[in-house]
Design a protein around this motif. Sequence first.
Motif, mmCIF file in Angstrom:
data_model
loop_
_atom_site.group_PDB
_atom_site.id
_atom_site.type_symbol
_atom_site.label_atom_id
_atom_site.label_comp_id
_atom_site.label_asym_id
_atom_site.label_seq_id
_atom_site.Cartn_x
_atom_site.Cartn_y
_atom_site.Cartn_z
ATOM 1 N N UNK A 1 5.882 -5.102 -11.149
ATOM 2 C CA UNK A 1 5.234 -6.395 -10.997
ATOM 3 C C UNK A 1 3.705 -6.243 -10.999
ATOM 4 N N UNK A 2 3.200 -5.120 -10.511
ATOM 5 C CA UNK A 2 1.758 -4.870 -10.573
ATOM 6 C C UNK A 2 1.315 -4.727 -12.020
ATOM 7 N N UNK A 3 2.106 -3.997 -12.815
ATOM 8 C CA UNK A 3 1.796 -3.839 -14.234
ATOM 9 C C UNK A 3 1.812 -5.195 -14.941
ATOM 10 N N UNK A 4 2.711 -6.076 -14.504
ATOM 11 C CA UNK A 4 2.809 -7.404 -15.118
ATOM 12 C C UNK A 4 1.770 -8.386 -14.561
ATOM 13 N N UNK A 5 0.898 -7.856 -13.684
ATOM 14 C CA UNK A 5 -0.232 -8.609 -13.140
ATOM 15 C C UNK A 5 0.188 -9.726 -12.188
ATOM 16 N N UNK A 6 1.366 -9.583 -11.624
ATOM 17 C CA UNK A 6 1.815 -10.490 -10.562
ATOM 18 C C UNK A 6 1.345 -9.871 -9.247
ATOM 19 N N UNK A 7 0.033 -9.950 -9.006
ATOM 20 C CA UNK A 7 -0.596 -9.143 -7.971
ATOM 21 C C UNK A 7 -0.087 -9.435 -6.564
ATOM 22 N N UNK A 8 0.036 -10.710 -6.188
ATOM 23 C CA UNK A 8 0.445 -11.017 -4.823
ATOM 24 C C UNK A 8 1.895 -10.599 -4.582
ATOM 25 N N UNK A 9 2.760 -10.855 -5.559
ATOM 26 C CA UNK A 9 4.149 -10.423 -5.408
ATOM 27 C C UNK A 9 4.229 -8.905 -5.301
ATOM 28 N N UNK A 10 3.441 -8.222 -6.136
ATOM 29 C CA UNK A 10 3.436 -6.758 -6.101
ATOM 30 C C UNK A 10 2.943 -6.258 -4.746
ATOM 31 N N UNK A 11 1.894 -6.898 -4.215
ATOM 32 C CA UNK A 11 1.356 -6.488 -2.909
ATOM 33 C C UNK A 11 2.403 -6.639 -1.821
ATOM 34 N N UNK A 12 3.111 -7.739 -1.856
ATOM 35 C CA UNK A 12 4.158 -7.983 -0.859
ATOM 36 C C UNK A 12 5.266 -6.933 -0.957
ATOM 37 N N UNK A 13 5.650 -6.580 -2.173
ATOM 38 C CA UNK A 13 6.692 -5.570 -2.372
ATOM 39 C C UNK A 13 6.213 -4.190 -1.910
ATOM 40 N N UNK A 14 4.960 -3.837 -2.213
ATOM 41 C CA UNK A 14 4.437 -2.541 -1.751
ATOM 42 C C UNK A 14 4.448 -2.483 -0.221
ATOM 43 N N UNK A 15 4.021 -3.571 0.414
ATOM 44 C CA UNK A 15 4.017 -3.608 1.878
ATOM 45 C C UNK A 15 5.438 -3.486 2.421
ATOM 46 N N UNK A 16 6.382 -4.110 1.741
ATOM 47 C CA UNK A 16 7.788 -4.029 2.144
ATOM 48 C C UNK A 16 8.308 -2.601 2.009
ATOM 49 N N UNK A 17 7.931 -1.936 0.906
ATOM 50 C CA UNK A 17 8.338 -0.534 0.709
ATOM 51 C C UNK A 17 7.736 0.355 1.792
ATOM 52 N N UNK A 18 6.489 0.087 2.167
ATOM 53 C CA UNK A 18 5.833 0.867 3.218
ATOM 54 C C UNK A 18 6.556 0.711 4.546
ATOM 55 N N UNK A 19 7.002 -0.487 4.835
ATOM 56 C CA UNK A 19 7.705 -0.742 6.098
ATOM 57 C C UNK A 19 9.078 -0.083 6.139
ATOM 58 N N UNK A 20 9.685 0.103 4.972
ATOM 59 C CA UNK A 20 11.064 0.599 4.949
ATOM 60 C C UNK A 20 11.175 2.106 4.764
ATOM 61 N N UNK A 21 10.098 2.785 4.332
ATOM 62 C CA UNK A 21 10.205 4.214 4.052
ATOM 63 C C UNK A 21 10.011 5.050 5.318
ATOM 64 N N UNK A 22 10.637 6.224 5.325
ATOM 65 C CA UNK A 22 10.468 7.169 6.429
ATOM 66 C C UNK A 22 9.476 8.269 6.075
ATOM 67 N N UNK B 1 -0.702 -1.651 -2.023
ATOM 68 C CA UNK B 1 -0.627 -3.033 -1.555
ATOM 69 C C UNK B 1 -2.037 -3.596 -1.376
ATOM 70 N N UNK B 2 -2.944 -2.772 -0.814
ATOM 71 C CA UNK B 2 -4.333 -3.204 -0.636
ATOM 72 C C UNK B 2 -4.984 -3.504 -1.981
ATOM 73 N N UNK B 3 -4.725 -2.648 -2.972
ATOM 74 C CA UNK B 3 -5.277 -2.889 -4.313
ATOM 75 C C UNK B 3 -4.813 -4.236 -4.852
ATOM 76 N N UNK B 4 -3.534 -4.516 -4.713
ATOM 77 C CA UNK B 4 -2.973 -5.740 -5.279
ATOM 78 C C UNK B 4 -3.421 -6.980 -4.494
ATOM 79 N N UNK B 5 -3.525 -6.870 -3.180
ATOM 80 C CA UNK B 5 -4.052 -7.987 -2.398
ATOM 81 C C UNK B 5 -5.486 -8.287 -2.805
ATOM 82 N N UNK B 6 -6.254 -7.237 -3.030
ATOM 83 C CA UNK B 6 -7.653 -7.414 -3.419
ATOM 84 C C UNK B 6 -7.755 -8.111 -4.766
ATOM 85 N N UNK B 7 -6.892 -7.740 -5.701
ATOM 86 C CA UNK B 7 -6.890 -8.371 -7.016
ATOM 87 C C UNK B 7 -6.465 -9.840 -6.951
ATOM 88 N N UNK B 8 -5.713 -10.179 -5.921
ATOM 89 C CA UNK B 8 -5.275 -11.572 -5.783
ATOM 90 C C UNK B 8 -6.201 -12.373 -4.878
#
Length: 598
Positions: free
Chosen positions: A484-505, A517-524
């Motif tokens: 989604x980041x590649x497709x320039x859907x920046x806010x959706x990509x940021x949300x997904x990155x943050x979700x991945x960060x919360x779920x990984x060990x 996520x910070x990069x994508x939030x900044x772009x949005x």
Amino acid sequence: MIRWITIIACLLICIGVPMRAQQEVLSESYKLAQTYERTGDMRNASRLYQELYAKRPNEQRYFEGVVRTLMALQQYTSLLPLIEQRMSTQPTFDLSVLEAQVAWRAGDQAHADRAWEAAARIGAADEENTYAVIAESQAGLLLFQRAIASYQKARAASGVATAYCVPLSSLYAAVGDYRNGIRETMSVYEESDNQGVVQGRLSTFMLNDTAKAYVGTVLESADDTPPMFRLRAWYYRETKQWDKAVVQTMKLDEALRTNGQELLLFADAMRREGNLEVAQKAYTTIINTRSFERFKLSGLYGYARVMEQTLRTQPQLNDQQAKAIVEQYRSIITSYPQHPLAAEALYHMALVTDEYLHDVDGAREMLMRLTNQYRGTTSAADGALYLATLYLVLDRTDLAASTLASVATFTQSNLSDQRDLALVRLGDIRFYEGALDSALVYYRRAAERPGSAATNDALERMLIIELADRDTSAVRIFARAEFRALQRAHREAATLFAQAADSTRDADLRDRCRYQAAEQFLLSGGAGEAMKQLSTILDRVPDSIFGDKALFMSATLQEKVGDRTGAIQTLSILLAQYPRSILIPETRDRIRRLRGDA
């Protein structure tokens, strides 16, 4: 008589057998000492060498072993008497110089002075070489003033006014004598005409305004020659006297009769260094000077590149500027359609059309023309990779895959980097789709060529996929976020990155996700949300492998809101905590700019 001969022979045999046995013992001891020395066990090596030397004081190799190991152990007071004893029986110039060095290291300055004087007497027949060797030994002990005096004696003995200018220039730099150092450096220049060496040596003296000005005075007073024009142009570039640098470059061009080539090289260098205004003026001169017609196309292309780079440095997008750049590239392609620069112009034209005019379809058409009309060129291969990206933006994965598959078949050596990148991006497509095993096949192929542009990307992807065995959910969310980041859907990509960060060990994957996520939030447009993501990484500095990037982005956000002091402090932390980061050069430049030094 025969009986006496037999008796003598027996005696010789009886004497010879123990002598051979003793020699074998010494040989074995010597080999053992060498082994100890090679493995770094200097104490045992020194013990054996000293035992051997005591038994055979005339054996040079034993003495040399003693010297090497005691020097390595810094046992100078133990070594000095051995050298004195040897000097009493076998006085040589080299031994006397060694005695001086060891005496100085042992703290006996008077003894060292006597030994150097003795060396000068022993080597009096070859005075030049004698003082040159003494000077070298003194320089090795950081006795710079003494070394300078000894080299001056060697020079006087040689009868050549510029002899030993190379070591003398270095020694004067060490003692901060910029006047004599610069004079010696100019002698190096006269002898070798080596621009690189001379520029490097002059740079060591240009540490303050007074020294810089003196270098300028020396260069300006020198005769006008092509090499001197080049050296002056370098000096004026270093001191940011751009107009004077252009003048000297023009003089060099005229003297060499290169009809604009030197000015073009200067302009290209200025553009690469980011001195865009200077580069633009130089390109304009090339374009408007009739005698430089041969390089007019290069000037036009360089001018367009400067316009593009200038656009990229501006905080606000400017459609009119972007359109002007596109037209500049278009005129190059129209006027010089068969020239290789036309392919590069078409590539950059597509870049600006997509990134600044947001015309994906227009950029796609340009890239299709590039890949068809200029097939086999580097620009066409780069264009194909970019075209595949645009297909993914348009959600045409099938066309992206076929385009990349075509690039992956290239066999030309000059296109190997693009071929490997195509393999990585084919793997990315499978990665986005969740087909991790298929993605690995492509990544492994891309990683087969060490040092290629794609190797690191492939290895990073492979590491992430390895995590899928124990962190499947997080890796799949991460893959979706990347797509989604590649497709320039920046806010959706940021949300997904943050979700991945919360779920990984995995801590590293978590920081990677937070940073992206910070990069994508900044772009949005979400600077506050970006800073929130970065703060969790900053809490792990210096342990986080993304800490340097997080600090750099944080400084950028601070600078945007006018907090220059805070930005400098953040960048200073980066310098201190991540001294080996690839961001260090850019970080230093930013600190200088924020302080007003640049």
